[in-house]
Design an enzyme around this catalytic site. Structure first.
Site, short mmCIF file in Angstrom:
data_model
loop_
_atom_site.label_atom_id
_atom_site.label_comp_id
_atom_site.label_asym_id
_atom_site.label_seq_id
_atom_site.Cartn_x
_atom_site.Cartn_y
_atom_site.Cartn_z
N ASN A 168 -30.49 -2.79 26.62
CA ASN A 168 -29.71 -2.06 25.32
C ASN A 168 -28.13 -2.32 25.37
OD1 ASN A 168 -31.89 0.26 26.60
ND2 ASN A 168 -32.25 -0.66 24.47
N ILE A 178 -23.19 -1.82 22.44
CA ILE A 178 -24.34 -0.78 23.04
C ILE A 178 -25.22 -0.49 22.03
CG2 ILE A 178 -24.64 1.63 24.08
CD1 ILE A 178 -21.70 1.29 24.76
N CYS A 179 -26.52 -0.48 22.31
CA CYS A 179 -27.49 -0.09 20.98
C CYS A 179 -27.69 1.35 21.43
CB CYS A 179 -28.83 -1.18 21.11
SG CYS A 179 -30.16 -0.42 20.15
N LEU A 180 -27.50 2.31 20.53
CA LEU A 180 -27.59 3.50 20.84
C LEU A 180 -27.44 4.51 19.44
CD1 LEU A 180 -28.01 5.83 22.97
CD2 LEU A 180 -25.41 6.04 23.05
N LYS A 198 -24.76 4.99 15.82
CA LYS A 198 -25.02 4.23 14.33
C LYS A 198 -25.47 5.23 13.37
CE LYS A 198 -25.78 -0.12 16.92
NZ LYS A 198 -26.55 -0.48 17.87
#
Lengths: 149, 385
Positions: free
Chosen positions: A79, A86-88, A92
């Site tokens: 992620n 960062i994919c969180l 978002k």
């Protein structure tokens, strides 16, 4: 700089006086919205004993918008991409102004403990994770030893 | 019926618009109310007027949730719902007890298996019940206690006693506190625990001048109360755990600025988590509750909550002072008609509903324009009634 919102001031103060375990965040002297963050890799994760540097920036309309956070230390994580993004979800669309720097950093720490290859940002890493989890974990551990010192 | 009543029946049209525009035929009229008397409920938008106007040229991703004015209602009668209890004595006989506060002399009626009727001519709610008790003339006092012994529950079936539908059907237990003008009704049901019955609170409403308000708690208020009311002893182990822990003084602060006292509640989820200043900003950015992300229908500012005084020294906590000022706050507000029922919701906390509403109003007048609007509207109620 003249008008740093009280919220940011308070958050900063609390981060310094009562830092969450394994997390430190200090503002840059020349820009109090820009933080140098250090997260230590959580125990029992492949990132254990790693020291990860991140940068965190509070945009002008924070807390109405989420802070911008990115890893500066290379990390092998499904992620987190090679640019450190960062994919969180809470960074978002799931951001809420009730969240704070502290809670964001705790979430990132938690993300290190539980990588989620089903919602990948680094596709190659996620593929690796799904196909050969042990191999991926070993690689993550290796990267931690090499880069996160 | 006053202005607010019509507002309740016809919520402002902007709320329901599918797109982001405001009907132009109405938008001119919004300005009128500041000068002349308000004309109809739908035009009575107060605080939102200028936002609405200025937003017309801007592409808005979401329709900003409306601020609803709150109206202070003086509730003279209040049954403390946590004091409601029944204890078995012997052979399906029970003792019913509760405490209530009354600012005026009142009668107490207790109905078992009661069906509610609304008398249209007198606007009074009446109950047809299997069994009724009436105690006349309680003097005005806080902490009145009511006790009814030897209530025999055996003639009634478990189904009747545990039913939970107060409006349409027979409610197992109804307590009416009734003064000359006002009335508070508490609905409860019995719950079976082993061989005996216990009691479970369902809801409360108050009827003032023929208008009905349903009472609802606001999340974020109890904390303060526990905080400020050392005389209240925690009743359940869970409460005690809560109290043992250090309560963070930030808990009652606005979650957005972490500085001012939270005084704005979000509807329908009833999270009181923001100060009105931040709420004004938030509503233009998002329509989600900061706490639970539920879509916000309305925002209500609760007048009674003293703002935290802004201090130059950030390190000095202002907690003690706030504790004192909040002690006497009343917390009923009218959330003006976001629902289809003819009843209106009144937000309240458990214990204090009827102290010092006058004081509160005076205090409020010194404060923000936002609050003054609420006063305006409450005074218009008075005029019309």
């Amino acid at each position: 700089m003249s008008s740093l919102p009280r919220r940011i001031f308070k958050e900063t103060q609390k981060l310094i006086t009562e830092p969450p375990p394994g997390i430190s965040a200090t503002p840059h002297e020349d820009n109090l919205r820009h933080f140098k963050v250090i997260i230590t890799g959580p125990a029992t994760s492949p990132y254990e004993n790693g020291i990860f540097n991140l940068e965190l920036f509070l945009p002008d309309n924070y807390p109405m918008v989420p802070p911008k956070v990115r890893f500066l230390t290379k990390i092998y994580h499904p992620n987190i991409d090679r640019l450190g993004r960062i994919c969180l979800d809470i960074l978002k669309d799931k951001w809420s102004p009730a969240l704070q720097i502290r809670t964001v950093l705790l979430s990132i720490q938690a993300l290190l403990s539980s990588p989620n290859p089903d919602d990948p940002l680094a596709n190659d890493v996620a593929e690796h994770w799904k196909k050969d989890e042990n191999g991926a974990i070993a690689k993550a551990r290796e990267w931690t030893q090499t880069h996160a010192k | 019926m006053g202005i607010t009543a019509s507002l309740r029946r016809d919520p402002p049209q902007t709320v329901d618009l599918p797109n982001n525009t405001v009907p132009p035929q109405n938008s001119e009229a919004y300005f009128l109310m500041f000068g002349g008397p308000p004309i109809t409920g739908t035009q009575f938008l107060e605080q939102n007027v200028f936002y609405v106007q200025s937003q017309r040229h801007v592409q808005q991703p979401v329709i900003p949730p409306e601020f609803k004015e709150t109206v202070t209602i003086q509730n003279d009668l209040n049954l403390l719902k946590r004091s409601l209890k029944i204890t078995p004595t012997d052979q399906s006989k029970y003792t019913l007890e509760f405490e209530f506060d009354s600012r005026v002399p009142c009668d107490v009626f207790v109905h078992l298996i009661a069906k509610e009727f609304k008398d249209k001519s007198t606007k009074r709610n009446t109950f047809k019940s299997a069994l009724s008790f009436k105690k006349k003339f309680y003097e005005a006092a806080s902490g009145n206690t009511y006790k009814e012994t030897n209530i025999d529950l055996s003639p009634y079936s478990a189904m009747q006693l545990t039913m939970e539908s107060p409006e349409s059907f027979e409610c197992p237990l109804v307590v009416e506190l009734r003064s000359n003008e006002n009335c508070q009704i508490t609905y409860a049901q019995f719950v079976q625990s082993g061989a005996v019955y216990g009691i479970k609170f369902i809801k409360q409403k108050i009827i003032i001048n023929g208008q009905t308000f349903e009472l609802a708690d606001i999340y974020g208020f109890d904390q303060q109360e526990d905080h400020h009311d050392p005389s209240e002893k925690p009743k359940s182990p869970a409460d005690m755990v809560m109290n043992i822990e250090d309560v963070d003084p930030d808990d009652s602060k606005c979650v957005i600025c972490i500085t001012d006292q939270a005084d704005t509640a979000v509807l329908p989820c009833r999270h009181m988590c923001m100060c009105h200043g931040c709420a004004k900003i938030l509503r233009l950015q998002t329509n989600k509750c900061p706490i639970c992300r539920t879509q916000i229908d309305n925002l209500i500012v609760l007048e009674g909550i003293e703002p935290v005084e802004v201090q130059e020294e950030p390190s000095q906590p202002q907690v003690d002072k706030n504790k004192e000022t909040q002690e006497d706050q009343e917390d009923i507000t009218d959330s003006q008609g976001e629902d289809e029922r003819n009843e209106d919701e009144v937000e309240q906390t458990d214990k204090k509903k009827k102290k010092k509403s006058k004081t509160r109003k005076n205090k409020a007048e010194e404060k923000e324009p936002l609050v003054e609007d609420a006063n305006t509207s409450s005074s218009s109620i008075t005029q019309e009634m």
